[in-house]
Design an enzyme around this catalytic site. Structure first.
Site, PDB file in Angstrom:
ATOM      1  N   THR A 184       0.883  -1.171   0.000  1.00  0.00           N
ATOM      2  CA  THR A 184       0.000   0.000   0.000  1.00  0.00           C
ATOM      3  C   THR A 184       0.916   1.214   0.000  1.00  0.00           C
ATOM      4  OG1 THR A 184      -1.575  -1.202   1.392  1.00  0.00           O
ATOM      5  CG2 THR A 184      -1.760   1.164   1.470  1.00  0.00           C
ATOM      6  N   THR A 234       0.161  -0.530   6.713  1.00  0.00           N
ATOM      7  CA  THR A 234       0.335  -1.259   5.463  1.00  0.00           C
ATOM      8  C   THR A 234       0.568  -2.727   5.800  1.00  0.00           C
ATOM      9  OG1 THR A 234       1.817  -1.607   3.579  1.00  0.00           O
ATOM     10  CG2 THR A 234       2.780  -0.530   5.473  1.00  0.00           C
TER      11      THR A 234
END
Ligand code: GLY
Length: 303
Positions: A184, A234
């Site tokens: 991400t 993330t």
């Protein structure tokens, strides 16, 4: 308060991509110095990372299990109470800008076809975010998944979610075509007025069904911002959501822990086989880390 920006490029992304996070954090910081708000800065940083095809967000987003579908999630939040997210957005260049447009409506989140039609209505042109790198990454993820199912040892690098190892995706196949078969970006900013903002954008993780949603657009899970700081996560979205990770980090910061201590304490709640990373800022500083490689950059007046 001293402005600061921190950007990451995803847990399990190569540390060599740090030039990309540095560029994003520096652009966000320069905007803060010019008087931009924390939210404007975090959005700008996320836009630059979405446009860098090495990262799993915007251009370069991961493919789903079928090797054809790309569905992207993006979200933003600031310490003034602003929140907006898009979930399962298709064919858009900058999902974070669509998420920002959601904040202009009475809603917090838009998903699927509604999000796509909303994006077009707000002037975001039809755009294919597929890259050759994403195709190759998907091919490797499928190979890895097959090898693990046949008993190869997990390496922790590019492993699919452990939940897929004893699970046959054909049973749950929800793509229009027949079965053929993590990471991400995030930015956290603090402006000179002491406001915090956080942005997230992702193409999801490795090996996902159509419609799967991870942590990135989920309030408190993939992101959180309040008067004491801001946090972005993330890694394996399902595991991050289960632990309401960013809110738990924020609560520690609010209770007086420095960002580093708060993040480290929460990262310890994850077994090593789960890829997860965090960036966070508090009133005095910022920290980023992961138990995988993770490119990230902090920019403030001292850097
Ligand atoms: N952290 C990104 C995802 O799981 O979708």
């Amino acid at each position: 308060m001293r402005p600061l920006a921190i950007a990451h490029g995803g847990a399990a992304a190569p540390a060599g991509f740090r030039d990309g996070t540095e560029r994003a954090a520096r652009a966000a910081f320069d905007l803060l110095l010019a008087g931009g708000s924390a939210l404007d800065a975090a959005v700008l940083g996320a836009t630059l990372l979405e446009d860098d095809p090495r990262f799993n967000a915007g251009t370069g987003s991961n493919l789903r299990f079928d090797g054809r579908t790309i569905e992207m999630d993006a979200s933003l939040m600031d310490s003034e109470g602003t929140f907006g997210a898009v979930i399962g957005l298709k064919r858009a260049k900058n999902p974070i800008l669509v998420a920002r447009d959601v904040t202009r409506t009475p809603h917090l989140m838009l998903s699927g076809e509604g999000a796509v039609l909303f994006a077009r209505r707000m002037g975001h042109a039809d755009y294919d975010p597929l890259t050759a790198r994403a195709v190759e990454k998907h091919r490797r993820a499928i190979e890895k998944w097959k090898a693990l199912r046949e008993g190869a040892p997990a390496t922790g690098e590019g492993d699919p979610h452990p939940g897929w190892l004893g699970c046959d995706p054909r049973l749950y196949w929800n793509f229009p075509e027949e079965f053929r078969a993590g990471d991400t970006i995030g930015v956290v900013a603090r402006d000179s007025l002491g406001r915090f903002a956080v942005t997230n954008s992702t193409g999801g993780t490795a090996l996902m069904l159509h419609g799967r949603v991870g942590d990135s657009p989920i309030f408190g899970a993939g992101l959180y911002a309040g008067p004491a700081g801001a946090v972005a996560a993330t890694g394996e979205g399902e595991e991050i959501v289960r632990r309401l990770l960013c809110y738990e980090v924020y609560r520690r910061i609010e209770g007086g822990a420095p960002a580093e201590e708060a993040c480290r304490a929460e990262l310890e709640r994850f077994p090593d086989r789960i890829a997860v990373g965090l960036i966070a800022a508090d009133r005095n500083g910022a920290w980023g880390g992961s138990h995988r490689e993770m490119p990230f950059s902090v920019v403030d007046a001292s850097t």
